[in-house]
Design an enzyme around this catalytic site. Structure first.
Site, PDB file in Angstrom:
ATOM      1  N   MET A  55       0.884  -1.076  -0.145  1.00  0.00           N
ATOM      2  CA  MET A  55       0.105   0.130   0.139  1.00  0.00           C
ATOM      3  C   MET A  55       0.970   1.389   0.012  1.00  0.00           C
ATOM      4  O   MET A  55       0.628   2.337   0.202  1.00  0.00           O
ATOM      5  CB  MET A  55      -0.707  -0.122   1.044  1.00  0.00           C
ATOM      6  CG  MET A  55      -1.893  -1.151   1.251  1.00  0.00           C
ATOM      7  SD  MET A  55      -3.294  -0.978   1.998  1.00  0.00           S
ATOM      8  CE  MET A  55      -2.762  -0.663   3.851  1.00  0.00           C
ATOM      9  N   GLY A  56       2.067   1.092  -0.625  1.00  0.00           N
ATOM     10  CA  GLY A  56       3.027   2.332  -0.380  1.00  0.00           C
ATOM     11  C   GLY A  56       3.379   2.778   1.022  1.00  0.00           C
ATOM     12  O   GLY A  56       3.369   2.159   1.844  1.00  0.00           O
ATOM     13  N   LEU A  75       6.720   3.286   1.523  1.00  0.00           N
ATOM     14  CA  LEU A  75       7.395   2.142   1.720  1.00  0.00           C
ATOM     15  C   LEU A  75       8.556   2.149   2.739  1.00  0.00           C
ATOM     16  O   LEU A  75       8.911   3.300   3.093  1.00  0.00           O
ATOM     17  CB  LEU A  75       8.210   1.719   0.362  1.00  0.00           C
ATOM     18  CG  LEU A  75       7.206   1.314  -0.618  1.00  0.00           C
ATOM     19  CD1 LEU A  75       7.972   1.122  -1.914  1.00  0.00           C
ATOM     20  CD2 LEU A  75       6.262   0.322  -0.292  1.00  0.00           C
ATOM     21  N   HIS A  76       8.951   1.250   3.546  1.00  0.00           N
ATOM     22  CA  HIS A  76      10.152   1.255   4.377  1.00  0.00           C
ATOM     23  C   HIS A  76      10.949  -0.201   4.281  1.00  0.00           C
ATOM     24  O   HIS A  76      10.555  -0.660   3.245  1.00  0.00           O
ATOM     25  CB  HIS A  76       9.530   1.294   6.025  1.00  0.00           C
ATOM     26  CG  HIS A  76       8.513   0.352   5.989  1.00  0.00           C
ATOM     27  ND1 HIS A  76       8.599  -1.198   6.147  1.00  0.00           N
ATOM     28  CD2 HIS A  76       7.030   0.436   6.428  1.00  0.00           C
ATOM     29  CE1 HIS A  76       7.471  -1.459   6.401  1.00  0.00           C
ATOM     30  NE2 HIS A  76       6.743  -0.876   6.704  1.00  0.00           N
ATOM     31  N   HIS A 136       9.131  -3.441   3.637  1.00  0.00           N
ATOM     32  CA  HIS A 136       8.785  -3.475   2.123  1.00  0.00           C
ATOM     33  C   HIS A 136       9.888  -4.144   1.324  1.00  0.00           C
ATOM     34  O   HIS A 136      10.029  -4.978   0.623  1.00  0.00           O
ATOM     35  CB  HIS A 136       8.059  -2.349   1.619  1.00  0.00           C
ATOM     36  CG  HIS A 136       6.718  -1.907   2.590  1.00  0.00           C
ATOM     37  ND1 HIS A 136       6.833  -0.897   3.197  1.00  0.00           N
ATOM     38  CD2 HIS A 136       5.559  -2.306   2.213  1.00  0.00           C
ATOM     39  CE1 HIS A 136       5.535  -0.724   3.601  1.00  0.00           C
ATOM     40  NE2 HIS A 136       4.693  -1.827   3.113  1.00  0.00           N
ATOM     41  N   GLY A 171       4.643 -10.225   4.171  1.00  0.00           N
ATOM     42  CA  GLY A 171       5.475 -10.078   5.458  1.00  0.00           C
ATOM     43  C   GLY A 171       4.954 -10.921   6.550  1.00  0.00           C
ATOM     44  O   GLY A 171       3.442 -11.011   6.673  1.00  0.00           O
ATOM     45  N   GLN A 201      -2.710 -12.138   7.608  1.00  0.00           N
ATOM     46  CA  GLN A 201      -2.835 -11.891   6.407  1.00  0.00           C
ATOM     47  C   GLN A 201      -2.207 -12.856   5.381  1.00  0.00           C
ATOM     48  O   GLN A 201      -2.786 -13.520   4.491  1.00  0.00           O
ATOM     49  CB  GLN A 201      -2.413 -10.481   6.020  1.00  0.00           C
ATOM     50  CG  GLN A 201      -2.196 -10.177   4.438  1.00  0.00           C
ATOM     51  CD  GLN A 201      -2.128  -8.690   4.375  1.00  0.00           C
ATOM     52  OE1 GLN A 201      -2.954  -7.866   4.207  1.00  0.00           O
ATOM     53  NE2 GLN A 201      -0.602  -8.403   3.849  1.00  0.00           N
ATOM     54  N   MET A 217       8.627  -2.728  11.935  1.00  0.00           N
ATOM     55  CA  MET A 217       8.397  -1.476  10.988  1.00  0.00           C
ATOM     56  C   MET A 217       6.920  -1.641  10.446  1.00  0.00           C
ATOM     57  O   MET A 217       6.482  -2.830  10.218  1.00  0.00           O
ATOM     58  CB  MET A 217       9.351  -1.595   9.769  1.00  0.00           C
ATOM     59  CG  MET A 217      10.789  -1.155  10.132  1.00  0.00           C
ATOM     60  SD  MET A 217      12.030  -1.246   8.999  1.00  0.00           S
ATOM     61  CE  MET A 217      13.706  -1.084   9.844  1.00  0.00           C
ATOM     62  N   ARG A 245       2.368   2.939   9.420  1.00  0.00           N
ATOM     63  CA  ARG A 245       1.450   3.342  10.449  1.00  0.00           C
ATOM     64  C   ARG A 245       2.208   3.916  11.581  1.00  0.00           C
ATOM     65  O   ARG A 245       1.679   4.738  12.525  1.00  0.00           O
ATOM     66  CB  ARG A 245       0.451   2.522  10.740  1.00  0.00           C
ATOM     67  CG  ARG A 245      -0.798   2.327   9.802  1.00  0.00           C
ATOM     68  CD  ARG A 245      -2.101   1.562  10.566  1.00  0.00           C
ATOM     69  NE  ARG A 245      -3.182   1.610   9.581  1.00  0.00           N
ATOM     70  CZ  ARG A 245      -3.392   0.673   8.926  1.00  0.00           C
ATOM     71  NH1 ARG A 245      -3.089  -0.425   8.752  1.00  0.00           N
ATOM     72  NH2 ARG A 245      -4.911   0.724   7.981  1.00  0.00           N
TER      73      ARG A 245
HETATM   74  P1  AMP Z   1       1.485  -2.713   3.317  1.00  0.00           P
HETATM   75  O1  AMP Z   1       1.800  -1.967   2.422  1.00  0.00           O
HETATM   76  O2  AMP Z   1       1.294  -2.412   4.831  1.00  0.00           O
HETATM   77  O3  AMP Z   1       0.265  -3.527   2.926  1.00  0.00           O
HETATM   78  O4  AMP Z   1       2.473  -4.144   3.548  1.00  0.00           O
HETATM   79  C1  AMP Z   1       2.791  -4.644   2.294  1.00  0.00           C
HETATM   80  C2  AMP Z   1       3.543  -5.990   2.470  1.00  0.00           C
HETATM   81  O5  AMP Z   1       4.943  -5.359   3.309  1.00  0.00           O
HETATM   82  C3  AMP Z   1       2.823  -6.982   3.557  1.00  0.00           C
HETATM   83  O6  AMP Z   1       3.059  -8.426   2.972  1.00  0.00           O
HETATM   84  C4  AMP Z   1       3.521  -6.798   4.670  1.00  0.00           C
HETATM   85  O7  AMP Z   1       3.242  -7.922   5.558  1.00  0.00           O
HETATM   86  C5  AMP Z   1       4.852  -6.568   4.434  1.00  0.00           C
HETATM   87  N1  AMP Z   1       5.381  -5.625   5.786  1.00  0.00           N
HETATM   88  C6  AMP Z   1       4.794  -4.637   6.382  1.00  0.00           C
HETATM   89  N2  AMP Z   1       5.757  -4.327   7.270  1.00  0.00           N
HETATM   90  C7  AMP Z   1       6.944  -5.056   7.246  1.00  0.00           C
HETATM   91  C8  AMP Z   1       7.816  -5.488   8.040  1.00  0.00           C
HETATM   92  N3  AMP Z   1       8.252  -4.665   9.316  1.00  0.00           N
HETATM   93  N4  AMP Z   1       8.771  -6.550   7.703  1.00  0.00           N
HETATM   94  C9  AMP Z   1       8.349  -7.422   6.923  1.00  0.00           C
HETATM   95  N5  AMP Z   1       7.541  -6.965   6.201  1.00  0.00           N
HETATM   96  C10 AMP Z   1       6.393  -6.202   6.420  1.00  0.00           C
END
Ligand code: AMP
Length: 277
Positions: free
Chosen positions: A27-28, A30-31, A34, A144, A150, A181, A184
């Site tokens: 969902m962008g 990014l850190h 991601h 992740g 999920q 990380m 949010r």
């Molecule tokens: P999101 O943008 O929050 O929907 O996350 C996109 C993907 O990145 C999802 O598969 C998350 O589980 C993964 N993700 C988010 N935070 C982390 C993290 N700290 N470590 C590993 N994967 C992550």
């Protein structure tokens, strides 16, 4: 790196990619968490597609869809640096045209934990992920461990609906103090940010007790609750010790068990988990 905004163009450029294709949906904002997914996809596939789409269908009416952090320019620079081949970045109207009226729903595992307090969340997740899989047609998709439920729900969907791809789960990336990380985390003010480490401390405590021989799941839950309740800014939504596949709450810990938490730190709601093996 190509940036693609329509389904038709995504299908066109997809034809030119070397097989197999690794896919990272996001969902962008990014850190490094991601980017760990992108790096893994890059290492395992000749082609990498990432998507950036803040999916309205997975947000409840009182949730943060409108205020969800967005920073496309920075995201694209980060993805380019990781040698992403294609970034798929559709609009809401492209993914959900006005006549859109079909949903993908996974059963029991979506009713617990996150699903208990967010009743339409996983239906939104599985519907958008199924659409993205159909559009991108990856051989492997990367999720992740941070969002453990999920990943479990998506694996179940892929198995039950015979989707022709492998789901890869990537370990959680953490800040130096242990906080997982998350996009949010930007909602936390400095005081909340310091308090947020309590999630990691509680999971660490559960892991320690388990490695010392504690098998009673309720004692693990109680130990975590007591620790979190010492932090005045923390409000527990759930503390769970569950079977890592079915998400059934356990009386006696049988590995692999998923220990997961949702805790509000001030207003922001944070998630974290560890697996007891
Ligand atoms: P999101 O943008 O929050 O929907 O996350 C996109 C993907 O990145 C999802 O598969 C998350 O589980 C993964 N993700 C988010 N935070 C982390 C993290 N700290 N470590 C590993 N994967 C992550």
């Amino acid at each position: 790196m190509k940036v693609v905004e329509t389904i038709a163009e995504m299908r066109r450029v997809r034809l030119e990619l070397a097989e197999p294709v690794g896919f990272v949906p996001t969902m962008g904002h990014l850190h490094d968490g991601h980017l760990a997914l992108v790096k893994r996809a890059r290492a395992e596939n000749p082609s990498v597609v990432a998507s950036i789409f803040v999916n309205p269908a997975q947000f409840g009416p009182q949730e943060d869809f409108d205020s969800y952090p967005r920073d496309t320019e920075r995201d694209l620079a980060m993805l380019e640096k990781e040698k992403t081949d294609i970034v798929f970045m559709p609009s809401v109207a492209e993914m959900y045209p006005t006549q859109f009226n079909s949903w993908v729903e996974v059963g029991k595992v979506t009713e617990r934990l996150e699903g208990a307090s967010r009743p339409t969340h996983f239906r939104g997740v599985t519907t958008i992920v199924a659409k993205l899989f159909n559009i991108v047609q990856p051989a492997k998709a990367y999720f992740g461990q941070k969002d453990a439920q999920q990943a479990i729900v998506i694996r179940k969907m892929v198995t039950d609906l015979d989707m022709n791809l492998e789901v890869v789960t990537v370990p959680t990336l953490r800040e130096p103090d242990g906080l997982a990380m998350s996009s949010r985390n930007t909602y936390l003010n400095p005081e909340e940010r310091r308090a947020a480490v309590v999630l990691y401390q509680a999971l660490g405590l559960a892991q320690r007790l388990w490695s010392q021989g504690e098998k009673n799941a309720e004692r693990l839950r109680q130990a975590m609750i007591e620790l979190i309740e010492k932090q005045p800014l923390a409000n527990i939504e759930y503390v769970s010790v569950a079977d890592a596949e079915t998400l059934d709450e356990l009386d006696e810990v049988r590995p692999p068990a998923l220990v997961s938490l949702a805790v509000k730190i001030g207003k922001p709601r944070l998630l974290d988990n560890v697996v007891l093996e």
